[in-house]
Design a protein around this motif. Structure first.
Motif, PDB file in Angstrom:
ATOM      1  N   MET A  72       0.860  -1.191   0.000  1.00  0.00           N
ATOM      2  CA  MET A  72       0.000   0.000   0.000  1.00  0.00           C
ATOM      3  C   MET A  72       0.890   1.234   0.000  1.00  0.00           C
ATOM      4  N   PRO A  73       0.722   2.170  -0.924  1.00  0.00           N
ATOM      5  CA  PRO A  73       1.586   3.337  -0.981  1.00  0.00           C
ATOM      6  C   PRO A  73       1.444   4.200   0.263  1.00  0.00           C
ATOM      7  N   ALA A  74       2.577   4.827   0.633  1.00  0.00           N
ATOM      8  CA  ALA A  74       2.564   5.680   1.815  1.00  0.00           C
ATOM      9  C   ALA A  74       1.629   6.863   1.609  1.00  0.00           C
ATOM     10  N   GLU A  75       0.870   7.192   2.633  1.00  0.00           N
ATOM     11  CA  GLU A  75      -0.009   8.345   2.578  1.00  0.00           C
ATOM     12  C   GLU A  75       0.816   9.601   2.797  1.00  0.00           C
ATOM     13  N   LYS A  76       0.739  10.540   1.859  1.00  0.00           N
ATOM     14  CA  LYS A  76       1.588  11.721   1.903  1.00  0.00           C
ATOM     15  C   LYS A  76       0.755  12.992   1.982  1.00  0.00           C
ATOM     16  N   ILE A  77       1.370  13.995   2.591  1.00  0.00           N
ATOM     17  CA  ILE A  77       0.775  15.322   2.629  1.00  0.00           C
ATOM     18  C   ILE A  77       1.875  16.314   2.293  1.00  0.00           C
ATOM     19  N   ARG A  78       1.583  17.259   1.401  1.00  0.00           N
ATOM     20  CA  ARG A  78       2.580  18.265   1.024  1.00  0.00           C
ATOM     21  C   ARG A  78       2.413  19.490   1.916  1.00  0.00           C
ATOM     22  N   VAL A  79       3.566  19.962   2.451  1.00  0.00           N
ATOM     23  CA  VAL A  79       3.559  21.140   3.313  1.00  0.00           C
ATOM     24  C   VAL A  79       4.630  22.110   2.829  1.00  0.00           C
ATOM     25  N   GLU A  80       4.436  23.367   3.172  1.00  0.00           N
ATOM     26  CA  GLU A  80       5.440  24.392   2.908  1.00  0.00           C
ATOM     27  C   GLU A  80       6.096  24.770   4.233  1.00  0.00           C
ATOM     28  N   VAL A  81       7.422  24.685   4.280  1.00  0.00           N
ATOM     29  CA  VAL A  81       8.179  25.048   5.473  1.00  0.00           C
ATOM     30  C   VAL A  81       9.218  26.084   5.065  1.00  0.00           C
ATOM     31  N   GLN A  82       8.995  27.299   5.479  1.00  0.00           N
ATOM     32  CA  GLN A  82       9.910  28.407   5.162  1.00  0.00           C
ATOM     33  C   GLN A  82      10.289  28.421   3.671  1.00  0.00           C
ATOM     34  N   GLY A  83       9.277  28.270   2.831  1.00  0.00           N
ATOM     35  CA  GLY A  83       9.480  28.362   1.394  1.00  0.00           C
ATOM     36  C   GLY A  83       9.914  27.086   0.710  1.00  0.00           C
ATOM     37  N   ARG A  84      10.071  26.009   1.464  1.00  0.00           N
ATOM     38  CA  ARG A  84      10.450  24.721   0.881  1.00  0.00           C
ATOM     39  C   ARG A  84       9.238  23.789   0.898  1.00  0.00           C
ATOM     40  N   SER A  85       9.053  23.037  -0.192  1.00  0.00           N
ATOM     41  CA  SER A  85       7.971  22.063  -0.265  1.00  0.00           C
ATOM     42  C   SER A  85       8.473  20.710   0.186  1.00  0.00           C
ATOM     43  N   LEU A  86       7.764  20.098   1.121  1.00  0.00           N
ATOM     44  CA  LEU A  86       8.126  18.776   1.619  1.00  0.00           C
ATOM     45  C   LEU A  86       6.911  17.867   1.556  1.00  0.00           C
ATOM     46  N   ASP A  87       7.136  16.613   1.196  1.00  0.00           N
ATOM     47  CA  ASP A  87       6.099  15.586   1.269  1.00  0.00           C
ATOM     48  C   ASP A  87       6.299  14.797   2.551  1.00  0.00           C
ATOM     49  N   LEU A  88       5.356  14.932   3.478  1.00  0.00           N
ATOM     50  CA  LEU A  88       5.406  14.190   4.734  1.00  0.00           C
ATOM     51  C   LEU A  88       4.533  12.946   4.595  1.00  0.00           C
ATOM     52  N   SER A  89       5.022  11.829   5.131  1.00  0.00           N
ATOM     53  CA  SER A  89       4.309  10.560   4.930  1.00  0.00           C
ATOM     54  C   SER A  89       4.019   9.875   6.258  1.00  0.00           C
ATOM     55  N   ASN A  90       2.937   9.135   6.273  1.00  0.00           N
ATOM     56  CA  ASN A  90       2.589   8.253   7.403  1.00  0.00           C
ATOM     57  C   ASN A  90       2.666   8.958   8.750  1.00  0.00           C
ATOM     58  N   LEU A  91       2.018  10.092   8.850  1.00  0.00           N
ATOM     59  CA  LEU A  91       2.107  10.878  10.075  1.00  0.00           C
ATOM     60  C   LEU A  91       1.481  10.161  11.274  1.00  0.00           C
ATOM     61  N   ASP A  92       0.578   9.234  11.016  1.00  0.00           N
ATOM     62  CA  ASP A  92      -0.059   8.493  12.114  1.00  0.00           C
ATOM     63  C   ASP A  92       0.736   7.262  12.537  1.00  0.00           C
ATOM     64  N   LYS A  93       1.852   7.019  11.884  1.00  0.00           N
ATOM     65  CA  LYS A  93       2.657   5.837  12.214  1.00  0.00           C
ATOM     66  C   LYS A  93       3.226   5.973  13.622  1.00  0.00           C
ATOM     67  N   VAL A  94       3.015   4.966  14.452  1.00  0.00           N
ATOM     68  CA  VAL A  94       3.470   5.017  15.847  1.00  0.00           C
ATOM     69  C   VAL A  94       4.941   4.628  15.903  1.00  0.00           C
ATOM     70  N   LEU A  95       5.777   5.542  16.388  1.00  0.00           N
ATOM     71  CA  LEU A  95       7.209   5.277  16.495  1.00  0.00           C
ATOM     72  C   LEU A  95       7.641   4.930  17.920  1.00  0.00           C
ATOM     73  N   PHE A  96       6.844   5.312  18.903  1.00  0.00           N
ATOM     74  CA  PHE A  96       7.089   4.941  20.302  1.00  0.00           C
ATOM     75  C   PHE A  96       5.853   4.193  20.792  1.00  0.00           C
ATOM     76  N   PRO A  97       5.788   2.863  20.560  1.00  0.00           N
ATOM     77  CA  PRO A  97       4.540   2.126  20.823  1.00  0.00           C
ATOM     78  C   PRO A  97       4.030   2.229  22.251  1.00  0.00           C
ATOM     79  N   GLU A  98       4.928   2.223  23.223  1.00  0.00           N
ATOM     80  CA  GLU A  98       4.464   2.228  24.612  1.00  0.00           C
ATOM     81  C   GLU A  98       3.711   3.510  24.947  1.00  0.00           C
ATOM     82  N   ALA A  99       4.078   4.593  24.264  1.00  0.00           N
ATOM     83  CA  ALA A  99       3.419   5.884  24.511  1.00  0.00           C
ATOM     84  C   ALA A  99       2.411   6.233  23.438  1.00  0.00           C
ATOM     85  N   GLY A 100       2.351   5.448  22.345  1.00  0.00           N
ATOM     86  CA  GLY A 100       1.490   5.802  21.223  1.00  0.00           C
ATOM     87  C   GLY A 100       1.938   7.078  20.520  1.00  0.00           C
ATOM     88  N   PHE A 101       3.232   7.390  20.608  1.00  0.00           N
ATOM     89  CA  PHE A 101       3.788   8.645  20.079  1.00  0.00           C
ATOM     90  C   PHE A 101       4.101   8.457  18.600  1.00  0.00           C
TER      91      PHE A 101
END
Length: 300
Positions: A1-30
């Motif tokens: 399944m392709p990564a879910e992406k969102i395009r954002v502008e940060v200080q004039g730069r375009s970035l594609d952010l992906s899988n923002l809901d992905k849990v990286l610290f499972p014990e905390a759900g962070f």
């Protein structure tokens, strides 16, 4: 399944952010989104400590409970606006002569790294093209010694360094130990800085042999605090202040006041979460700001 992406502008730069809901610290759900949010909000005090320093990252693509990897070279898909410096690679484990290091000078680069799940950010004691402007000693406890014993040694080391005219500034490692950071003149080699730190560590070991060790051998460390003077070797890096650490619960390498170190020494110790560190910055500002102003030459 392709990564879910969102395009954002940060200080004039375009970035594609992906899988923002992905849990990286499972014990905390962070989640990765929360990692990016933390690094975005802490950037005003973090970026000055990263600026002009070759950056080593520790990435956790599937979270802290899964595999991680150290990354020094800029990845293949590095945007052309990210600063990359080709530098000698002393002590390279892969026998490389040079490494194409990322240098995180701005917020877009920091957000791009966070999106790559670069949870931990580590820097050397030197800036690109210069001699070390920091001396750092790592205080590493050998069980059953722990953070209170590190704090006790930190107080001893603070006083010894002050006798040589050096100011020192404490922070937690974000794991089990502490670091002391001293601003220096940037006019002496890494070998000179490392030799000085070694001499002071050995002196403190002679004065407190039951609680302090300055030798590398791990068999000597149980119940003592190892003063790791070798952090000043040109090939070594130290976790940056305000960097996340890959623990079960998200923790941060946190600048401390000396009053807090005294409390730690009496047994009142704790780790700090990202939210707590952001609140501390609102209260204290950057406790390590003096590191950015330079300091004296070391007495040799």
């Amino acid at each position: 399944m392709p990564a879910e992406k969102i395009r954002v502008e940060v200080q004039g730069r375009s970035l594609d952010l992906s899988n923002l809901d992905k849990v990286l610290f499972p014990e905390a759900g962070f989640t990765k989104g929360e990692v990016i949010d933390y690094y975005t909000r802490i950037a005003p005090v973090l970026l000055p400590h990263l600026r002009d320093r070759a950056l080593t990252r520790i990435r956790f693509p599937n979270g802290v409970d899964d595999k991680s990897f150290f990354e020094k070279n800029a990845p293949a898909a590095t945007p052309d606006w990210v600063r990359v410096e080709t530098l000698p690679a002393p002590g390279s484990s892969k026998a490389r002569e040079t490494v194409d290091y990322v240098v995180a000078d701005d917020l877009p680069t920091l957000v791009w790294l966070a999106n790559l799940a670069a949870l931990e950010l580590h820097t050397p004691q030197w800036r690109v093209g210069a001699e070390p402007d920091l001396m750092v000693v790592d205080l590493d406890p050998g069980a059953p010694a722990a953070l209170p014993q590190c704090a006790q040694v930190a107080l001893l080391m603070r006083d010894r360094l002050a006798a040589d005219g050096l100011d020192s500034f404490p922070k937690t490692s974000g794991k089990k130990g502490m670091q002391l950071c001293c601003p220096i003149a940037g006019k002496q080699s890494a070998d000179v800085v490392s030799d000085y730190a070694h001499r002071i560590a050995a002196e403190l070991e002679r004065e407190s042999p039951k609680t302090i060790v300055s030798k590398m051998a791990k068999k000597l460390r149980p119940g003592k605090v190892f003063i790791d003077w070798s952090q000043n070797n040109a090939a070594k890096t130290t976790v940056a202040p305000y960097s996340l650490r890959a623990q079960a619960l998200p923790s941060v390498s946190t600048p401390l006041t000396w009053e807090e170190v005294t409390e730690f020494a009496s047994g009142s110790v704790r780790r700090f979460s990202p939210a707590e560190v952001l609140a501390r910055v609102d209260t204290y500002g950057d406790l390590l700001a003096p590191l950015l102003k330079g300091g004296p030459k070391l007495p040799v």
